[in-house]
Enzyme design. Structure first.
Site, mmCIF file in Angstrom:
data_model
loop_
_atom_site.group_PDB
_atom_site.id
_atom_site.type_symbol
_atom_site.label_atom_id
_atom_site.label_comp_id
_atom_site.label_asym_id
_atom_site.label_seq_id
_atom_site.Cartn_x
_atom_site.Cartn_y
_atom_site.Cartn_z
ATOM 1 N N GLU A 1 0.838 -1.220 0.000
ATOM 2 C CA GLU A 1 0.000 0.000 0.000
ATOM 3 C C GLU A 1 0.870 1.267 0.000
ATOM 4 O O GLU A 1 0.656 2.198 0.779
ATOM 5 C CB GLU A 1 -0.936 0.012 1.225
ATOM 6 C CG GLU A 1 -1.868 -1.178 1.332
ATOM 7 C CD GLU A 1 -3.031 -1.154 0.341
ATOM 8 O OE1 GLU A 1 -3.022 -0.309 -0.579
ATOM 9 O OE2 GLU A 1 -3.938 -1.991 0.478
ATOM 10 N N ARG B 1 -15.341 -1.817 -5.782
ATOM 11 C CA ARG B 1 -15.714 -2.732 -4.683
ATOM 12 C C ARG B 1 -16.760 -3.730 -5.164
ATOM 13 O O ARG B 1 -17.013 -4.741 -4.508
ATOM 14 C CB ARG B 1 -16.320 -1.970 -3.489
ATOM 15 C CG ARG B 1 -15.457 -0.942 -2.763
ATOM 16 C CD ARG B 1 -14.106 -1.445 -2.397
ATOM 17 N NE ARG B 1 -13.138 -1.075 -3.418
ATOM 18 C CZ ARG B 1 -11.956 -1.641 -3.557
ATOM 19 N NH1 ARG B 1 -11.579 -2.617 -2.765
ATOM 20 N NH2 ARG B 1 -11.122 -1.248 -4.500
#
Length: 678
Positions: A209, A585
């Site tokens: 990340e 998502r």
């Protein structure tokens, strides 16, 4: 172990020496790639103790550790895989003596930090102090620099508190969360020999990340790579959504410039969403300028088209969505595979009520239910006192909100007198003469309490006279919003307060014969309506949804001002990245919803549909924003014949882009498919 990876993933897993940026699109198998690379490095004989893998959460570290260790020999020495903060803690346990401090330091949590700050400064909002000091530390701003750069009285005060707070921590051998990284960096900066030794110890560093790293984390990584350039970072510039808490997107955008000879590998195969969903996600994010450029490619087939719901207001919107959810559940879909996302937390109120009415069980992920939020509980306590001044419990909650200088000792004295005389605290304030009250609580507090009592009585009279003027007069009288105006999440809190005011106004309009007490009774029933069930649909902000996926997804609030947020402090590119995160998502079905009017800042306001609906090619609209497809003005590019050049302008040419490029003084118009970006 490489056989389950696609071609790009294999290339990334097998790269050993030198810097590498793995640009991993949403749902592209990022964790699988980085854990396989970790196992691969060990399998080819690299010493596990020389490998360091850094993550942002303990949950991510645990998942990666389990996946990587399942691929390697059980007797292998385990490599260090932990969060940035855990690494800092381990380092400081060995080396904090370099700063003249003992290694039996104690780590304080956020509550401890606030208590210490409160003891130093009782006037400035503790949340503001905590947030600003954290920003100083994560930007490596010293006390002297903080004082020198203070432009106004507030920041001079914060800089002064910063100095006293740091002195307190040192004197008591305490470290806060930010210190775990900051002190580690300071030690490595001042001790070149130790920096060299640490860098040689960890010759292979991986970071997950990477788009979420801040200035301090970047500077620490530079120190850890002091003796080598074997840094592999994994991230997605299109999912950098934490700028508001210090993350710096330039860390990932400039990685290739910061670390020479960087290998960039793009993971563009998406294993999560259907092609239709990915098409619209790609269309939206292409409008951003600050990105390295990639395109998600689906592996799961076309899928259903994205639905766009248009409603008059939030009640119609909620009705449509609850009907859809009931249908899905009755068709055998699991509630845990269904979620509703929103950009602004205040939007959950109408959704929560609609779901309660439809008897659909839900959970709020990463947040409190609307009526459980502190600012709403405070408002309810105020309204309870106005409808029933004898409510001691509610008076204690709000008597010093906003701050009036009424401390705990004064409240305790009032409560004790209330028990002695068998009268409510309000009755004591009302019935005692100013002199009697002064004897009990002191002259200044006596005057303050009498003003408070008179204000409550004035508002009781207003309610008798006209309900519709009540909210404006309530805010004018108590300046309630000022309590939350300077806290770290002020925007959210104020939006919740406005939502509550708007809901009360609407209640009075629709129920002419009902009063404030009826309203309070109704919301008490609503907030207690949650049934116990193992199966819940999820309600959450888009920020809270990062890293999750759902078969059936609804995104509400697709209006200008709600999504994207617009105005001071908002960053349209980060808002667009949030839109990209939200869309990606969804696995199978996605519904996006906009309304023509909502409660906004306490009033029903006409709204315009979000530009993101147009930019993602979901609806036709007059709003057009120039697209950016990896190439933009001033980019350096390479052509097979003409060599290296700089782009002067970009024009659309069918499905391609026409680039006007300056090749060392010779200008040429060339289609983008014939050049590559450097």
């Amino acid at each position: 172990m490489l056989s389950t990876l696609n071609e790009s993933q294999q290339k990334a897993a097998q790269h050993i020496d030198g810097p590498m940026l793995i640009l991993a699109g949403a749902g592209s198998g990022k964790t699988k790639t980085i854990t396989t690379r970790l196992a691969y490095l060990i399998s080819i004989g690299i010493d596990p103790s020389s490998i360091l893998t850094l993550t942002f959460t303990n949950k991510a570290a645990t998942e990666m550790r389990e996946r990587a260790f399942s691929m390697i020999d059980k007797n292998t020495y385990p490599p260090l895989l932990c969060t940035f903060h855990k690494f800092g803690l381990l380092f400081l346990k060995f080396h904090i003596s370099q700063l003249g401090r003992k290694n039996n330091f104690v780590i304080i949590d956020s509550d401890d930090k606030k208590r210490i700050l409160k003891s130093i400064d009782k006037e400035t909002t503790t949340a503001v102090l905590s947030s600003e000091i954290s920003k100083f530390k994560n930007s490596v701003v010293s006390i002297a620099e903080a004082k020198a750069s203070a432009q106004d009285k507030l920041y001079m005060q914060i800089a002064d508190v910063y100095e006293k707070y740091e002195n307190y921590l040192e004197q008591n051998n305490l470290v806060d969360f930010d210190d775990l990284i900051l002190l580690t960096y300071k030690i490595l900066s001042t001790n070149k020999e130790l920096a060299k030794e640490t860098s040689e110890k960890y010759r292979y560093i991986m970071v997950d990340e990477y788009q979420d790293t801040n200035e301090l984390q970047y500077m620490l990584l530079k120190k850890l790579c002091d003796q080598h350039n074997n840094l592999c970072v994994v991230g997605d510039d299109d999912q950098s959504i934490y700028g508001w808490r210090g993350a710096t997107i330039k860390n990932i955008l400039t990685f290739g410039e910061t670390f020479e000879n960087t290998l960039i590998i793009k993971l563009e195969e998406n294993y999560r969403s259907t092609n239709k969903i990915l098409f619209h996600a790609n269309a939206l994010i292409e409008h951003n300028r600050d990105r390295l450029g990639k395109k998600l490619v689906g592996t799961r087939g076309e899928g259903n088209s994205i639905r766009v719901y248009e409603s008059q207001d939030e009640n119609e919107e909620t009705r449509k969505i609850t009907e859809d959810i009931k249908k899905l559940i009755s068709n055998g879909e699991s509630a845990k595979d269904i979620a509703i996302l929103y950009r602004v937390n205040a939007l959950s109120r109408a959704l929560e009520e609609g779901l309660n009415r439809a008897n659909i069980h839900y959970k709020l992920v990463g947040g409190l239910k609307f009526y459980e939020r502190a600012e709403i509980k405070d408002l309810i306590a105020y309204f309870r006192v106005i409808t029933n001044a004898n409510d001691n419990f509610s008076i204690k909650r709000i008597i010093n909100k906003p701050k009036r200088g009424i401390g705990k000792m004064t409240i305790d004295k009032l409560e004790l007198e209330s028990h002695k005389k068998s009268k409510s605290m309000f009755s004591i304030i009302k019935e005692y003469t100013p002199d009697e009250l002064t004897v009990l609580v002191g002259k200044k507090n006596s005057r303050t309490l009498k003003v408070f009592m008179a204000s409550v009585e004035d508002l009781q009279d207003v309610l008798e006279d006209t309900k519709m003027r009540f909210i404006d007069l309530f805010e004018d009288t108590f300046d309630f919003k000022s309590t939350y105006a300077k806290v770290i999440d002020a925007e959210d809190r104020l939006a919740n307060i406005d939502e509550f005011y708007g809901y009360l106004r609407d209640f009075f309009i629709k129920n002419i014969d009902l009063n404030l007490e009826d309203f309070l009774n109704e919301i008490s029933l609503e907030s207690a309506a949650d049934a116990i069930s193992d199966e819940y649909i999820s309600l959450m902000s888009i920020h809270a949804s990062k890293g999750l996926e759902f078969k059936h997804l609804f995104i509400v609030g697709m209006e200008e001002g709600f999504f994207p947020l617009v105005g001071d402090g908002s960053n349209i590119e980060e808002e667009r990245r949030l839109g990209y995160v939200a869309i990606t998502r969804a696995c199978d079905e996605l519904t996006m919803s906009f309304v023509h009017s909502r409660f906004y800042k306490g009033r029903r306001t006409q709204l315009v549909k979000s530009r993101f609906l147009t930019e993602s090619d979901l609806i036709k609209g007059s709003l057009t924003i120039e697209k950016n497809s990896a190439f933009k003005k001033d980019d350096l590019v390479k052509h097979k014949i003409f060599g290296m050049g700089r782009i002067l302008s970009v024009q659309k040419a069918g499905k391609d882009l026409k680039l006007n490029i300056n090749f060392g003084g010779m200008k040429r118009d060339i289609l983008s498919s014939f050049v590559e970006k450097i």
